[in-house]
Scaffold this motif. Structure first.
Motif, PDB file in Angstrom:
ATOM      1  N   ARG A 234      45.631  59.118  39.854  1.00  0.00           N
ATOM      2  CA  ARG A 234      46.448  58.420  40.682  1.00  0.00           C
ATOM      3  C   ARG A 234      47.179  57.120  39.096  1.00  0.00           C
ATOM      4  NH1 ARG A 234      42.893  58.630  44.335  1.00  0.00           N
ATOM      5  NH2 ARG A 234      41.653  57.650  43.007  1.00  0.00           N
ATOM      6  N   PRO A 235      47.947  56.323  38.525  1.00  0.00           N
ATOM      7  CA  PRO A 235      49.007  56.436  39.381  1.00  0.00           C
ATOM      8  C   PRO A 235      49.678  57.844  39.418  1.00  0.00           C
ATOM      9  CG  PRO A 235      49.129  55.683  37.495  1.00  0.00           C
ATOM     10  CD  PRO A 235      48.211  56.247  37.195  1.00  0.00           C
ATOM     11  N   ALA A 236      50.474  57.951  40.956  1.00  0.00           N
ATOM     12  CA  ALA A 236      51.116  59.533  41.165  1.00  0.00           C
ATOM     13  C   ALA A 236      52.109  59.938  39.726  1.00  0.00           C
ATOM     14  CB  ALA A 236      51.900  59.310  42.071  1.00  0.00           C
ATOM     15  N   GLY A 237      52.536  59.512  39.410  1.00  0.00           N
ATOM     16  CA  GLY A 237      53.504  60.361  38.568  1.00  0.00           C
ATOM     17  C   GLY A 237      52.640  60.837  36.822  1.00  0.00           C
ATOM     18  N   GLU A 242      52.945  63.886  31.372  1.00  0.00           N
ATOM     19  CA  GLU A 242      52.700  64.611  30.762  1.00  0.00           C
ATOM     20  C   GLU A 242      53.398  65.802  30.539  1.00  0.00           C
ATOM     21  OE1 GLU A 242      50.349  62.899  28.548  1.00  0.00           O
ATOM     22  OE2 GLU A 242      50.005  61.291  28.899  1.00  0.00           O
ATOM     23  N   LEU A 243      53.540  66.122  31.092  1.00  0.00           N
ATOM     24  CA  LEU A 243      54.193  68.114  30.991  1.00  0.00           C
ATOM     25  C   LEU A 243      55.695  67.087  30.907  1.00  0.00           C
ATOM     26  CD1 LEU A 243      54.127  68.964  34.663  1.00  0.00           C
ATOM     27  CD2 LEU A 243      52.833  69.854  32.816  1.00  0.00           C
ATOM     28  N   ASP A 244      56.243  66.356  30.922  1.00  0.00           N
ATOM     29  CA  ASP A 244      57.584  65.534  29.865  1.00  0.00           C
ATOM     30  C   ASP A 244      56.567  65.384  28.668  1.00  0.00           C
ATOM     31  OD1 ASP A 244      58.665  66.270  31.909  1.00  0.00           O
ATOM     32  OD2 ASP A 244      58.992  64.049  33.054  1.00  0.00           O
ATOM     33  N   ARG A 245      55.912  64.629  28.190  1.00  0.00           N
ATOM     34  CA  ARG A 245      56.205  64.308  26.570  1.00  0.00           C
ATOM     35  C   ARG A 245      55.813  65.548  26.146  1.00  0.00           C
ATOM     36  NH1 ARG A 245      52.312  59.698  28.794  1.00  0.00           N
ATOM     37  NH2 ARG A 245      53.789  59.304  28.785  1.00  0.00           N
ATOM     38  N   VAL A 254      47.286  73.352  33.150  1.00  0.00           N
ATOM     39  CA  VAL A 254      46.706  72.077  34.340  1.00  0.00           C
ATOM     40  C   VAL A 254      46.234  73.039  35.138  1.00  0.00           C
ATOM     41  CG1 VAL A 254      47.858  70.915  36.300  1.00  0.00           C
ATOM     42  CG2 VAL A 254      49.833  71.662  34.232  1.00  0.00           C
ATOM     43  N   THR A 255      45.101  72.245  34.733  1.00  0.00           N
ATOM     44  CA  THR A 255      43.755  72.465  35.813  1.00  0.00           C
ATOM     45  C   THR A 255      43.836  71.115  37.198  1.00  0.00           C
ATOM     46  OG1 THR A 255      42.172  70.904  34.864  1.00  0.00           O
ATOM     47  CG2 THR A 255      42.659  73.322  33.962  1.00  0.00           C
ATOM     48  N   GLY A 256      43.402  72.061  38.505  1.00  0.00           N
ATOM     49  CA  GLY A 256      43.581  70.990  39.628  1.00  0.00           C
ATOM     50  C   GLY A 256      45.050  70.897  40.066  1.00  0.00           C
ATOM     51  N   SER A 257      45.505  70.017  40.718  1.00  0.00           N
ATOM     52  CA  SER A 257      46.805  69.483  41.164  1.00  0.00           C
ATOM     53  C   SER A 257      46.947  71.053  42.184  1.00  0.00           C
ATOM     54  CB  SER A 257      47.638  69.028  40.538  1.00  0.00           C
ATOM     55  OG  SER A 257      47.143  67.776  39.871  1.00  0.00           O
TER      56      SER A 257
END
Length: 400
Positions: A234-237, A242-245, A254-257
């Motif tokens: 959180r927050p959700a975005g 981070e993927l865009d950055r 990416v771990t989790g999610s």
């Protein structure tokens, strides 16, 4: 009259994913990769990378007829022979031996023209400038020029992992540099509000194991870890941001999610970015919610479960073959060994368990629940146990 609650917000589809077998997942991850062009690097920088071109000998190996023993290079006849000089390593003798001649010679020195064999020092009887000994068959104790490899011969094909022996071989046959594939750059995003990053975690939290685990694993699998960041749920975005950055990496881990829970947002982020799913869950335990996606930016994303051992299994299943493909390495057949021990059958699933060497077999090591790394930490390999496996059957091994 009570007002009904609003419908839940639209989210990622929860319909069953297109699960693939463990073997098929590895093949897909490897086959999807497109290795970049090779580049020339000095020999001292080549270890750990992959040949982009065949390694060929620039000259014969050995380059000249070489003495394999200390002794006397003899020419013609049964002897005795007359000593005409001495030949040491790095200093060829300028003349040619005639019948009945010999020269004292050191191991590794150039055998003079006219010599037919080397009489070992321990078999020689020396009196002044005369040497006697057993008759030597032609070629005895002489390594002939080109007997190991001829000029232009392929010594190692493209796709070979460069190790210390290969760099030494390249130097021995006249190379100062090698054309290799660059190591794929890998960025890691470790997600989870529950993670504690130092010391003993507080109640309700767990110590992050994947942040310390993944850099070394990436290096072992042939990649270069260029970034590691911890991302809260959180927050959700935050994950999407981070993927865009992220930049400068061919692969993002990416771990989790990776599942479909309330805080598992990776699939939504991938869908919003038009990603192509190559693997979407795998029929194995642990680690089945793993995924591999190709982003429109030509980057790859590997999604690992949050549980440490499950993440390790997923990384060996998808990340390892992907990095091998990006490096130009073949995905060869895995070695197979008889496996003994106890593991609960999983119909339709591959169980990936830690094993240790036990003579001619391997034995399952206890401590391999999804969140527990003890078995993997003390074991020698991972074994992929198929649904029809019985104790003592062969199983493929993932070696360190």
């Amino acid at each position: 009259m009570p007002v009904p609650p609003p419908p839940p917000a639209a989210g990622p589809s929860t319909t069953p994913a297109r699960t693939v077998s463990w073997e098929r997942a590895r093949a897909r991850a490897h086959g999807a990769a497109r290795p970049p062009a090779g580049r020339s690097v000095p020999l001292r920088e080549a270890a750990g990378r992959t040949l982009a071109e065949d390694l060929r000998a620039r000259h014969p190996l050995p380059a000249f007829d070489t003495a394999a023993m200390d002794g006397f290079a003899v020419a013609g006849g049964p002897g005795p022979w007359t000593v005409r000089g001495a030949v040491r390593v790095g200093a060829p003798w300028p003349g040619r031996l005639g019948p009945g001649d010999c020269v004292e010679i050191s191991t590794g020195a150039c055998v003079p023209p006219g010599a037919h064999a080397v009489l070992p020092l321990e078999g020689a009887s020396v009196s002044g400038h005369r040497v006697a000994g057993d008759v030597q068959l032609p070629g005895r104790h002489v390594r002939k020029a080109g007997e190991d490899a001829g000029a232009g011969e392929c010594l190692a094909p493209a796709g070979t992992l460069v190790g210390p022996a290969l760099t030494g071989l390249a130097a021995a046959c006249g190379h100062d540099a090698l054309t290799v594939r660059p190591r794929p750059r890998v960025a890691v995003l470790v997600t989870g509000d529950e993670l504690h990053h130092a010391g003993v975690p507080a109640a309700g939290r767990v110590r992050d194991a994947l942040g310390p685990l993944l850099p070394g694993l990436i290096d072992l699998l042939g990649g270069e870890n260029v970034a590691l960041r911890h991302i809260p749920d959180r927050p959700a975005g935050r994950l999407a941001e981070e993927l865009d950055r992220l930049g400068g990496a061919e692969v993002v881990v990416v771990t989790g999610s990776t599942s479909v829970g309330v805080t598992d947002r990776l699939r939504r982020a991938l869908a919003d970015r038009g990603a192509r799913l190559v693997v979407d869950t795998v029929a194995c335990r642990p680690g089945h919610p793993m995924l591999l996606a190709e982003l429109p930016t030509t980057r790859w994303l590997v999604g690992l479960p949050g549980n440490p051992y499950a993440a390790l299994v997923a990384a060996r299943t998808l990340l390892g073959p992907l990095l091998a493909g990006l490096s130009g390495q073949a995905l060869g057949p895995l070695p197979r060994m008889p496996v003994r021990g106890r593991v609960r059958a999983a119909p339709g699933l591959t169980r990936v368990v830690p094993v240790s060497w036990a003579g001619g077999d391997v034995r399952i090591v206890e401590g391999h629940r999804a969140a527990f790394l003890r078995g993997a930490a003390v074991g020698d390999a991972l074994a992929a146990i198929g649904p029809e496996w019985a104790e003592g059957d062969l199983a493929p091994l993932l070696l360190p």
